[in-house]
Write an enzyme that holds these catalytic residues in place. Sequence first.
Site, PDB file in Angstrom:
ATOM      1  N   CYS A   1      -1.833 -13.061  -5.199  1.00 55.80           N
ATOM      2  CA  CYS A   1      -2.122 -11.993  -4.251  1.00 55.80           C
ATOM      3  C   CYS A   1      -3.590 -11.978  -3.840  1.00 55.80           C
ATOM      4  CB  CYS A   1      -1.610 -10.681  -4.835  1.00 55.80           C
ATOM      5  SG  CYS A   1      -2.719  -9.474  -5.392  1.00 55.80           S
TER       6      CYS A   1
ATOM      7  N   CYS B   1      -8.055  -4.585 -10.432  1.00 57.85           N
ATOM      8  CA  CYS B   1      -7.525  -5.412 -11.522  1.00 57.85           C
ATOM      9  C   CYS B   1      -8.356  -6.708 -11.565  1.00 57.85           C
ATOM     10  CB  CYS B   1      -6.052  -5.727 -11.287  1.00 57.85           C
ATOM     11  SG  CYS B   1      -5.041  -4.244 -11.106  1.00 57.85           S
TER      12      CYS B   1
ATOM     13  N   GLU C   1      -1.526  -9.961   4.504  1.00 57.54           N
ATOM     14  CA  GLU C   1      -0.766 -11.170   4.229  1.00 57.54           C
ATOM     15  C   GLU C   1       0.588 -10.872   3.589  1.00 57.54           C
ATOM     16  OE1 GLU C   1      -3.616 -13.224   1.922  1.00 57.54           O
ATOM     17  OE2 GLU C   1      -3.135 -12.144   0.110  1.00 57.54           O
TER      18      GLU C   1
ATOM     19  N   ASN D   1      -2.607 -18.137 -12.047  1.00 58.04           N
ATOM     20  CA  ASN D   1      -3.023 -19.207 -11.131  1.00 58.04           C
ATOM     21  C   ASN D   1      -4.547 -19.289 -11.106  1.00 58.04           C
ATOM     22  OD1 ASN D   1      -1.161 -20.699  -9.728  1.00 58.04           O
ATOM     23  ND2 ASN D   1      -1.010 -19.309  -7.990  1.00 58.04           N
TER      24      ASN D   1
ATOM     25  N   CYS E   1      -7.555  -3.217  -1.861  1.00 56.00           N
ATOM     26  CA  CYS E   1      -6.957  -2.384  -2.905  1.00 56.00           C
ATOM     27  C   CYS E   1      -8.071  -1.745  -3.714  1.00 56.00           C
ATOM     28  CB  CYS E   1      -6.067  -3.231  -3.819  1.00 56.00           C
ATOM     29  SG  CYS E   1      -5.227  -2.263  -5.089  1.00 56.00           S
TER      30      CYS E   1
ATOM     31  N   LEU F   1       1.946  -4.850 -16.225  1.00 53.92           N
ATOM     32  CA  LEU F   1       1.515  -4.436 -17.575  1.00 53.92           C
ATOM     33  C   LEU F   1       0.327  -5.267 -18.073  1.00 53.92           C
ATOM     34  CD1 LEU F   1       2.471  -2.359 -19.699  1.00 53.92           C
ATOM     35  CD2 LEU F   1       3.685  -4.234 -20.806  1.00 53.92           C
ATOM     36  N   ASN F   2       0.568  -6.527 -18.309  1.00 52.33           N
ATOM     37  CA  ASN F   2      -0.497  -7.522 -18.539  1.00 52.33           C
ATOM     38  C   ASN F   2      -1.316  -7.403 -19.821  1.00 52.33           C
ATOM     39  OD1 ASN F   2       0.140  -8.595 -15.961  1.00 52.33           O
ATOM     40  ND2 ASN F   2      -1.024  -6.921 -15.068  1.00 52.33           N
TER      41      ASN F   2
ATOM     42  N   CYS G   1      -7.151 -10.192 -10.166  1.00 51.86           N
ATOM     43  CA  CYS G   1      -6.606 -10.203  -8.809  1.00 51.86           C
ATOM     44  C   CYS G   1      -7.728 -10.262  -7.786  1.00 51.86           C
ATOM     45  CB  CYS G   1      -5.774  -8.938  -8.606  1.00 51.86           C
ATOM     46  SG  CYS G   1      -5.381  -8.600  -6.895  1.00 51.86           S
TER      47      CYS G   1
ATOM     48  N   CYS H   1       7.386 -11.066  -0.119  1.00 54.00           N
ATOM     49  CA  CYS H   1       6.408 -10.230  -0.813  1.00 54.00           C
ATOM     50  C   CYS H   1       5.493  -9.619   0.246  1.00 54.00           C
ATOM     51  CB  CYS H   1       5.628 -11.099  -1.798  1.00 54.00           C
ATOM     52  SG  CYS H   1       4.317 -10.199  -2.624  1.00 54.00           S
TER      53      CYS H   1
ATOM     54  N   GLY I   1      -2.565  -4.445  -2.258  1.00 57.13           N
ATOM     55  CA  GLY I   1      -2.522  -2.991  -2.278  1.00 57.13           C
ATOM     56  C   GLY I   1      -1.688  -2.419  -3.392  1.00 57.13           C
ATOM     57  N   GLU I   2      -1.984  -1.158  -3.710  1.00 55.08           N
ATOM     58  CA  GLU I   2      -1.196  -0.390  -4.681  1.00 55.08           C
ATOM     59  C   GLU I   2      -0.254   0.494  -3.852  1.00 55.08           C
ATOM     60  OE1 GLU I   2      -0.584   0.488  -8.212  1.00 55.08           O
ATOM     61  OE2 GLU I   2       0.813   1.557  -6.905  1.00 55.08           O
TER      62      GLU I   2
HETATM   63  S1  SF4 Z   1      -3.396  -5.655  -5.374  1.00 55.22           S
HETATM   64 FE1  SF4 Z   1      -2.226  -5.194  -7.226  1.00 55.22          FE
HETATM   65  S2  SF4 Z   1      -3.045  -6.561  -8.797  1.00 55.22           S
HETATM   66 FE2  SF4 Z   1      -4.498  -6.529  -7.093  1.00 55.22          FE
HETATM   67  S3  SF4 Z   1      -6.037  -4.966  -7.623  1.00 55.22           S
HETATM   68 FE3  SF4 Z   1      -4.441  -3.962  -6.401  1.00 55.22          FE
HETATM   69  S4  SF4 Z   1      -2.972  -3.152  -7.884  1.00 55.22           S
HETATM   70 FE4  SF4 Z   1      -4.236  -4.643  -8.953  1.00 55.22          FE
END
Ligand code: SF4
Length: 346
Positions: free
Chosen positions: A334, A120, A95, A291, A116, A216-217, A123, A109, A161-162
């Site tokens: 995301c 996190c 996406e 969100n 991923c 960071l978060n 996410c 984006c 994704g990272e």
């Molecule tokens: S897509 Fe980004 S925020 Fe989501 S798990 Fe992967 S690194 Fe973390």
Amino acid sequence: MNENLLIDIKNLTLAELTVLLSDLGKEKFRALQIIKWVYARGVTSFDEMTDLSKVLREDLKQRFMVSDWTPELVETSSDGTRKYLYRLSDHESVETVRIPMESGKDTLCISTQVGCAMQCQFCMTGTFGLTRNLTVAEIVNQVCASLKDGPLQSIVLMGMGEPLHNLDNVIKALDILYLDQGCGFGPRRVTLSTSGLVPQMFELARRVKVGLAVSLNATTDALRDQLMPVNKKYPLAELLKACREIPLEPRQRITFEYILIGGVNDTLTDAKRLVKLMHGLRAKVNLITYNEHPASAFKSPNPKAVEEFQRYLLDRDIIAIKRASKGQDISAACGQLKGKLERHDV
Ligand code: SF4
């Protein structure tokens, strides 16, 4: 002819295409002509590349193809944010989100992986796990497809994704997107966001110019370990030391993304610690309100807490920008569109 044996031009950098053409006995400058057709004019058929001889066009058709994407699903939010879902050749999906900016132009984006591995907790993509890396063409095609809907001001690699887990393909994709004779995005118009893979951050800086954003978060290792398991490997001190050491262009700043989650990381104590962490860094902080969605227990922050948090940073000379949550009504955080599709409720 078996289409699968053809090489997709969009998987190749200009240098790679030049080598392949010269191996076939073709003039090197043909590579740039082809790249211009594909990226500057959006042409996907060799027959339309009229400054190439008919013989060359026929030869190209035997070896190469140019992929072209149309979205399987588009959702448009009341604020103009548009989310596209693309089906890939192995039936996976990816996406891309087009976000209108205050300047009147759009930011795109894009994703770099299917799923991923980083897990996190805030996410939704993290809950799917990693399926695979996107190819160079799959990264580039998100931009090419979106350009059909109008020009883009900037690109952010912040979707699924990272990006630093798919470093080689991401660097090649940037190389392609940066080409003046093609899409012409300069490094100042592209930002890559990482969860904080320290060695790859240094490698990225060595190999390509791009704006850097760090997700960071949290301001303590205890909380960041929970929210972002990557912190157990590269804790805050190591991550921020890397951010201080990575060479920056004049006037370049590292963006720190801070998703404010209600009751989790949105207090003034957090803000105070954040100020300390930012000490000596050429930084700006993007404050993003979480969100809420049904698959997560996390809550959106109280608007007053967001105001106070931002004010605290601003009063201490930290650039702190509140990012309006765009596309609230179309699951634009995301991974959320993919999540909906997989639960079959779109
Ligand atoms: S897509 Fe980004 S925020 Fe989501 S798990 Fe992967 S690194 Fe973390």
